[in-house]
Scaffold this motif. Structure first.
Motif, PDB file in Angstrom:
ATOM      1  N   HIS A 113       0.815  -1.216   0.000  1.00 16.16           N
ATOM      2  CA  HIS A 113       0.000   0.000   0.000  1.00 16.16           C
ATOM      3  C   HIS A 113       0.851   1.270   0.000  1.00 16.16           C
ATOM      4  CE1 HIS A 113       0.783   0.958   4.235  1.00 16.16           C
ATOM      5  NE2 HIS A 113       0.696  -0.336   4.464  1.00 16.16           N
ATOM      6  N   ASN A 114       2.164   1.114  -0.123  1.00 10.92           N
ATOM      7  CA  ASN A 114       3.053   2.275  -0.138  1.00 10.92           C
ATOM      8  C   ASN A 114       3.779   2.348  -1.481  1.00 10.92           C
ATOM      9  OD1 ASN A 114       4.752   4.399   0.375  1.00 10.92           O
ATOM     10  ND2 ASN A 114       6.061   3.293   1.828  1.00 10.92           N
ATOM     11  N   PRO A 115       3.147   2.938  -2.498  1.00 14.34           N
ATOM     12  CA  PRO A 115       3.772   2.980  -3.824  1.00 14.34           C
ATOM     13  C   PRO A 115       5.138   3.653  -3.836  1.00 14.34           C
ATOM     14  CG  PRO A 115       1.450   3.579  -3.968  1.00 14.34           C
ATOM     15  CD  PRO A 115       1.792   3.519  -2.505  1.00 14.34           C
ATOM     16  N   ASP A 116       5.380   4.604  -2.925  1.00 15.92           N
ATOM     17  CA  ASP A 116       6.672   5.293  -2.917  1.00 15.92           C
ATOM     18  C   ASP A 116       7.828   4.356  -2.601  1.00 15.92           C
ATOM     19  OD1 ASP A 116       5.514   7.694  -3.555  1.00 15.92           O
ATOM     20  OD2 ASP A 116       5.371   8.402  -1.491  1.00 15.92           O
ATOM     21  N   ASN A 117       7.510   3.170  -2.061  1.00 12.85           N
ATOM     22  CA  ASN A 117       8.554   2.206  -1.737  1.00 12.85           C
ATOM     23  C   ASN A 117       8.371   0.908  -2.523  1.00 12.85           C
ATOM     24  OD1 ASN A 117      10.957   1.601  -0.358  1.00 12.85           O
ATOM     25  ND2 ASN A 117       9.880   0.544   1.300  1.00 12.85           N
ATOM     26  N   MET A 118       7.634   0.997  -3.641  1.00 16.11           N
ATOM     27  CA  MET A 118       7.431  -0.165  -4.507  1.00 16.11           C
ATOM     28  C   MET A 118       8.112   0.064  -5.848  1.00 16.11           C
ATOM     29  SD  MET A 118       5.833  -2.799  -3.234  1.00 16.11           S
ATOM     30  CE  MET A 118       5.061  -3.626  -4.629  1.00 16.11           C
ATOM     31  N   ARG A 119       8.189  -0.987  -6.593  1.00 15.20           N
ATOM     32  CA  ARG A 119       8.961  -0.969  -7.827  1.00 15.20           C
ATOM     33  C   ARG A 119       8.284  -0.162  -8.932  1.00 15.20           C
ATOM     34  NH1 ARG A 119       5.517  -1.499 -10.754  1.00 15.20           N
ATOM     35  NH2 ARG A 119       4.528  -3.293 -11.727  1.00 15.20           N
ATOM     36  N   TRP A 120       9.115   0.389  -9.796  1.00 16.51           N
ATOM     37  CA  TRP A 120       8.704   0.900 -11.095  1.00 16.51           C
ATOM     38  C   TRP A 120       9.176  -0.100 -12.130  1.00 16.51           C
ATOM     39  CZ3 TRP A 120       5.938   5.361 -12.211  1.00 16.51           C
ATOM     40  CH2 TRP A 120       5.696   6.207 -11.111  1.00 16.51           C
ATOM     41  N   GLY A 121       8.343  -0.359 -13.131  1.00 20.92           N
ATOM     42  CA  GLY A 121       8.706  -1.285 -14.192  1.00 20.92           C
ATOM     43  C   GLY A 121       8.650  -0.611 -15.552  1.00 20.92           C
ATOM     44  N   LEU A 122       9.121  -1.319 -16.567  1.00 20.80           N
ATOM     45  CA  LEU A 122       9.076  -0.840 -17.942  1.00 20.80           C
ATOM     46  C   LEU A 122       8.084  -1.705 -18.705  1.00 20.80           C
ATOM     47  CD1 LEU A 122      12.909  -0.380 -18.627  1.00 20.80           C
ATOM     48  CD2 LEU A 122      11.307   1.257 -17.644  1.00 20.80           C
ATOM     49  N   GLY A 123       7.042  -1.082 -19.264  1.00 14.16           N
ATOM     50  CA  GLY A 123       6.006  -1.828 -19.969  1.00 14.16           C
ATOM     51  C   GLY A 123       5.919  -1.431 -21.432  1.00 14.16           C
ATOM     52  N   SER A 124       5.627  -2.395 -22.286  1.00 11.95           N
ATOM     53  CA  SER A 124       5.575  -2.139 -23.724  1.00 11.95           C
ATOM     54  C   SER A 124       4.473  -1.140 -24.063  1.00 11.95           C
ATOM     55  CB  SER A 124       5.320  -3.445 -24.481  1.00 11.95           C
ATOM     56  OG  SER A 124       6.350  -4.368 -24.238  1.00 11.95           O
TER      57      SER A 124
END
Length: 375
Positions: free
Chosen positions: A89-100
């Protein structure tokens, strides 16, 4: 925009939407992994300690890159279902990914969903003239890993600039202070414009494609990961990973209905030790800094973070640095693979030239017996 007017985080509505999206997807993935599969993790406690140390954005000293093999279309987000609920529930400490771009950002609904799910729109070079190593999304990723925020100090323009048509946009903030463009015409929220995203976490699959093979060898790694390591400031932490099992949940040879994940499989997620980045990449980063400083002296001006001139893109020395950095990252993932009791790969497996043996280009079954899918 003056610094005192710069918002430290996206709007409350955006944060709520992102938290809801990340939590909902995380709960579904965790429920599937632990309710419908037999899932084991290795080294997860170390990784959770690292996330705990990064929880306070203001105290972060560097970004985080996780890097792994890529065995199914569900790898991300499925593998993050191993994280306990309190992290979701804490996006600031979750991953960023690369999506097509052509899969995840085809329309406004998908674009909103994946943007809220912290996925960056990435053009695939086989499907778009705007793809490649130097596209604006890679600049965004570098800036997310660095000490931001990164904004256009001149503020937003009166109207978006739609005149750009070059696949090589020099700076993602050319058209706005809180947005960026992947092709000079579209507009996406610029995550690196906010203080709350400073030194973020990015996960990357350097193979660039799903690769399923019985002996679990990996394809060669593409060079995007080297840009993240060489150009981010300071060097991010790097955690190599190894995943097994999702290829059975979404095997490329599966029959109808292909869109339904297959339950009741064994899944293993292994987190390697955090690398000593100074030892692993310090010499390469020093050479990169010297090369960059030489170019800046020649042009009489500093280059913005993540923005390169032609020499820094294509010179022999720049290319050699990216190759060496990428091979070191691959070696780190192979070290984790080795802990799973798998035999060492043929050293040639890490070379792009090896994959001429795959036969025809495109997706599907290859001449070497592997199954490949663009993602």
């Amino acid at each position: 925009m003056r610094p005192e007017e710069q918002p430290s985080a996206p709007s409350r509505q955006w944060r709520a939407g992102s938290s809801f999206t990340m939590t909902t997807v995380g709960v579904l993935c965790r429920s599937f992994l632990y309710g419908l599969c037999k899932t084991e993790t290795n080294g997860l406690h170390r990784f959770l300690e690292l996330l705990d140390d990064r929880e306070n954005v203001g105290e972060r000293q560097r970004g985080l890159i996780t890097v792994s093999n890529h065995v199914s279309v569900l790898d991300d987000p499925l593998i993050w279902g191993v994280l306990p609920f309190r992290y979701m529930h804490n996006p600031d400490n979750m991953r960023w990914g690369l999506g097509s771009y052509d899969l995840c950002f085809m329309n406004k609904g998908l674009s909103t969903f994946f943007s809220l799910g912290q996925v960056l729109p990435t053009h695939r070079i086989r499907h778009s003239e705007f793809g490649g190593l130097f596209q604006p999304t890679i600049t965004q990723a570098i800036r997310l890993l660095s000490r931001g925020p990164f904004i256009n100090s001149n503020g937003p323009p009166e109207k978006p600039d739609t005149s750009l048509s070059s696949p090589d946009v020099s700076d993602p903030f050319a058209s706005g202070h809180l947005t960026f463009s992947t092709n000079g015409r579209d507009t996406f929220p610029a995550p690196s414009a906010y203080l709350s995203r400073r030194h973020s976490w990015i996960h990357i699959f350097p193979e660039g494609k799903v690769h399923q093979k019985e002996d679990r060898t990996m394809r060669y790694f593409k060079w995007g990961v080297s840009r993240l390591i060489l150009e981010s400031d300071p060097c991010p932490d790097v955690v190599p990973m190894w995943i097994e099992g999702p290829e059975q949940i979404m095997h490329e040879a599966r029959a109808f209905p292909r869109f339904i994940p297959r339950p009741f499989n064994n899944v293993s997620i292994t987190f390697g030790e955090k690398l000593d980045v100074e030892r692993a990449f310090g010499d390469l980063r020093e050479r990169w800094k010297q090369l960059r400083a030489k170019e800046e002296d020649a042009r009489g001006a500093k280059l913005q973070v993540g923005v390169l001139n032609e020499s820094l893109k294509y010179s022999d020395e720049a290319v050699a640095l990216r190759k060496e950095c990428t091979m070191r990252v691959r070696a780190a993932v192979l070290d984790v693979r080795r802990t799973r009791g798998l035999p060492d790969e043929d050293p040639k497996a890490g070379l792009a030239e090896t994959y001429t043996a795959e036969g025809r280009r495109g997706e599907g079954k290859k001449d070497d017996g592997s199954l490949v899918r663009d993602t």
